[in-house]
Design a protein around this motif. Structure first.
Motif, short mmCIF file in Angstrom:
data_model
loop_
_atom_site.label_atom_id
_atom_site.label_comp_id
_atom_site.label_asym_id
_atom_site.label_seq_id
_atom_site.Cartn_x
_atom_site.Cartn_y
_atom_site.Cartn_z
N PRO A 135 -7.81 -11.79 -2.85
CA PRO A 135 -6.86 -10.75 -2.45
C PRO A 135 -5.62 -10.66 -3.32
N MET A 136 -5.05 -11.81 -3.72
CA MET A 136 -3.83 -11.77 -4.52
C MET A 136 -4.07 -11.09 -5.87
N TYR A 137 -5.30 -11.26 -6.40
CA TYR A 137 -5.61 -10.65 -7.69
C TYR A 137 -5.96 -9.18 -7.54
N PHE A 138 -6.74 -8.82 -6.49
CA PHE A 138 -7.05 -7.38 -6.38
C PHE A 138 -5.85 -6.57 -5.90
N ILE A 139 -4.88 -7.21 -5.29
CA ILE A 139 -3.63 -6.50 -4.96
C ILE A 139 -2.89 -6.14 -6.24
N VAL A 140 -2.71 -7.12 -7.13
CA VAL A 140 -1.95 -6.89 -8.36
C VAL A 140 -2.73 -6.01 -9.35
N LYS A 145 1.47 -3.90 -10.57
CA LYS A 145 2.43 -5.02 -10.56
C LYS A 145 3.51 -4.86 -9.50
N SER A 146 3.84 -3.62 -9.14
CA SER A 146 4.89 -3.40 -8.15
C SER A 146 4.50 -3.93 -6.77
N TRP A 147 3.19 -4.18 -6.57
CA TRP A 147 2.70 -4.70 -5.30
C TRP A 147 2.62 -6.23 -5.29
N LYS A 148 3.10 -6.86 -6.35
CA LYS A 148 2.98 -8.33 -6.44
C LYS A 148 3.61 -9.07 -5.26
N PRO A 149 4.74 -8.60 -4.70
CA PRO A 149 5.29 -9.31 -3.52
C PRO A 149 4.28 -9.47 -2.39
N LEU A 150 3.39 -8.47 -2.23
CA LEU A 150 2.36 -8.56 -1.19
C LEU A 150 1.35 -9.67 -1.54
N ALA A 151 1.05 -9.78 -2.84
CA ALA A 151 0.14 -10.84 -3.30
C ALA A 151 0.77 -12.22 -3.12
N VAL A 152 2.07 -12.31 -3.39
CA VAL A 152 2.79 -13.57 -3.21
C VAL A 152 2.82 -13.94 -1.73
N PHE A 153 3.03 -12.94 -0.87
CA PHE A 153 3.04 -13.18 0.57
C PHE A 153 1.70 -13.74 1.03
N PHE A 154 0.60 -13.15 0.54
CA PHE A 154 -0.73 -13.66 0.89
C PHE A 154 -0.88 -15.12 0.45
N SER A 155 -0.47 -15.42 -0.77
CA SER A 155 -0.63 -16.76 -1.31
C SER A 155 0.22 -17.79 -0.56
N ILE A 431 -2.67 -9.19 6.86
CA ILE A 431 -1.81 -8.02 6.60
C ILE A 431 -1.92 -7.56 5.15
N PRO A 432 -1.68 -8.42 4.15
CA PRO A 432 -1.85 -7.97 2.77
C PRO A 432 -3.30 -7.68 2.42
N THR A 433 -4.23 -8.46 2.96
CA THR A 433 -5.65 -8.24 2.64
C THR A 433 -6.11 -6.87 3.11
N MET A 434 -5.86 -6.54 4.37
CA MET A 434 -6.33 -5.26 4.92
C MET A 434 -5.54 -4.08 4.36
N THR A 435 -4.25 -4.27 4.11
CA THR A 435 -3.45 -3.18 3.53
C THR A 435 -4.02 -2.77 2.17
N ALA A 436 -4.24 -3.74 1.31
CA ALA A 436 -4.78 -3.46 -0.02
C ALA A 436 -6.20 -2.91 0.06
N THR A 437 -7.00 -3.46 0.96
CA THR A 437 -8.40 -3.02 1.08
C THR A 437 -8.49 -1.56 1.52
N LEU A 438 -7.68 -1.18 2.49
CA LEU A 438 -7.69 0.20 2.97
C LEU A 438 -7.22 1.16 1.88
N LEU A 439 -6.23 0.75 1.09
CA LEU A 439 -5.71 1.60 0.02
C LEU A 439 -6.71 1.73 -1.14
N LEU A 440 -7.47 0.67 -1.39
CA LEU A 440 -8.40 0.66 -2.53
C LEU A 440 -9.82 1.05 -2.14
#
Length: 456
Positions: A135-140, A145-155, A431-440
């Motif tokens: 998830p942290m990689y597919f978010i970024v 890159k602007s979504w990196k805070p979400l990836a950091v939150f997941f990690s 939260i970050p996993t599903m947010t990114a998944t729904l957007l992508l």
């Protein structure tokens, strides 16, 4: 002061695993299921072919096979949730809770397809230039890159959520209740410490060998234990064959009447409360949408994202539709759910003892031990990947030492504060996993259309 903090953390865990998260996981999963036009079921046979290695290519990028990726992911999901969690669901909600666990699994299959497809589609590079997925990689890589805070939150959540304190605590309790206490052994700090040290030795030997060793061990342990568990429950069903049709039917009818529920009704009445209970236990069992499985599937040796997504979707089918159903039927047909006040793993042990008075609970203990210990291997890998993303791959091994220490803590203490904290933070990973998944998700569907043309 400690009691107050413990109360706050317990409330935090309950709130995180509450209705909003269920809406995110089940509502989001249902949207993905409809968006894919029920793809997980339309291509199930193809998924089995992929799993069997029909499309394997040694030149593809990745570290482990499709089968090893699936068993590594399953080693984390098949465990206490399938044996103790199902017992809790039936003890509190009755047979109907099982139906809603099935619904959670069907929806979860779609979620796992999308999250694990994304883990291959948008693999990134760690600080040493090695390809990684999760998830942290597919978010970024997928959102920018602007979504990196979400990836950091997941990690950050993954560092805490992957700790094995709850799993080890429950395994130690199971060993005490099923093996030691009934045989007259004194249970104290020393006995728990010995259990913890044994688990440390077993876990260290495997996790310090890296992903390849983890995947090789789990690819042998998980299938053999699922088969053994299936054989044991099949024996219980044969012994109680006259009760099987009645209880199988009761699972369906009670799902809409909630005749046996023991919880206070929330909004939606007793049936609504039962639905929440069943779906929550199902989500806890298969972890679809949490983001752990993509960490394993992202390491699969393939250049076709859809293939890995199809393999990953089989996870909820195996751990919830198969293993959880086996546990449920064993508890129901033996009648122990109506004749004892036992809950959790003790209720499942009562079912096995009922059908196999001498050896039943010990055979169950063997399954519990392997399921739980194998999950220790995969969670160590998940936490290490999260630390690697945060501070660099060369520091990843430090997580293993912290992880091993937490095994000792889990075996020797019953820190409800820590268990509730880990449980709550684990849920936050969704939260970050599903947010990114729904957007992508639309990008995954484009990849699906391209891939389908190649196999027709």
């Amino acid at each position: 002061m400690y009691k107050q903090i413990n109360t706050w953390v317990e409330a935090f865990s309950s709130a995180v695993w509450g209705f909003p998260l269920l809406i995110l996981l089940t509502g989001g999963g249902l949207y993905l299921l409809i968006l894919s036009r029920f793809l997980p079921f339309r291509y199930f046979k193809h998924a089995i072919d992929v799993l069997k290695g029909k499309y394997d290519n040694e030149l593809d990028e990745g570290d482990i096979t499709h089968f090893q990726a699936l068993t590594t992911a399953l080693s984390s999901t098949i465990g206490m949730g399938n044996i103790a969690g199902v017992a809790v669901a039936i003890a509190v909600g009755g047979p109907g809770a099982v139906f809603w666990m099935w619904i959670s699994a069907i929806i979860g299959m779609s979620t796992k397809f999308f999250t694990s497809s994304l883990a291959i589609m948008f693999r990134g590079k760690d600080s040493e230039g090695k390809t990684q997925g999760g998830p942290m990689y597919f978010i970024v890589e997928g959102l920018g890159k602007s979504w990196k805070p979400l990836a950091v939150f997941f990690s950050l959540c993954g560092l805490i959520g992957a700790l094995p304190v709850f799993n080890v605590n429950q395994l130690t309790q199971a060993i005490n209740d099923i093996v030691l206490i009934p045989n007259g052994f004194e249970v104290n700090f020393t006995s728990n410490l010995i259990i913890g040290l044994v688990l440390v030795v077993i876990t260290s030997v495997v996790i310090l060998g890296g992903l390849n060793r983890i995947s090789k061990v789990t690819s042998k342990l998980v299938p053999s234990m699922v088969i053994l568990y299936f054989v044991l429950v099949f024996f219980i069903l044969i012994v109680n064959i006259e009760s099987v049709p009645y209880y199988f039917k009761l699972i369906f009818t009670d799902a809409f009447t909630a005749s046996f529920i023991k919880e206070d009704a929330l909004f939606g009445g007793v049936v609504g409360t039962l639905i929440i209970l069943g779906i929550r236990r199902g989500a806890f069992s298969n972890e679809a949408g949490i983001g752990t499985a993509p960490l394993a599937h992202g390491a699969a040796k393939t250049n076709q994202p859809v293939r890995e997504g199809l393999v990953a979707m089989m996870g909820p089918a195996i751990d919830t539709l198969v293993v959880c159903t086996l546990t449920a039927l064993a508890i129901l047909v033996t009648g122990v759910w109506k004749t004892t006040d036992a809950n959790g793993v003790s209720l499942t042990a009562s079912a096995f003892s009922n059908a196999m008075p001498i050896y039943g609970k010990y055979l169950l203990m063997a399954c519990i031990a392997v399921f739980s210990i194998s999950s220790l291997f995969s969670y160590a890998y998940y936490g290490g990947k999260c630390l690697s993303f945060l501070i660099g791959a060369k520091h990843q091994h430090y997580y293993n030492y912290f992880y091993i220490l937490s095994i000792i803590i889990g075996a020797t203490t019953s820190l409800s504060l820590m268990i509730n904290l880990i449980d709550g933070v684990f849920a936050l990973m969704a939260i970050p996993t599903m947010t990114a998944t729904l957007l992508l998700a639309p990008k995954v569907m484009k990849e699906v259309k391209r891939y389908v043309k190649t196999i027709q």
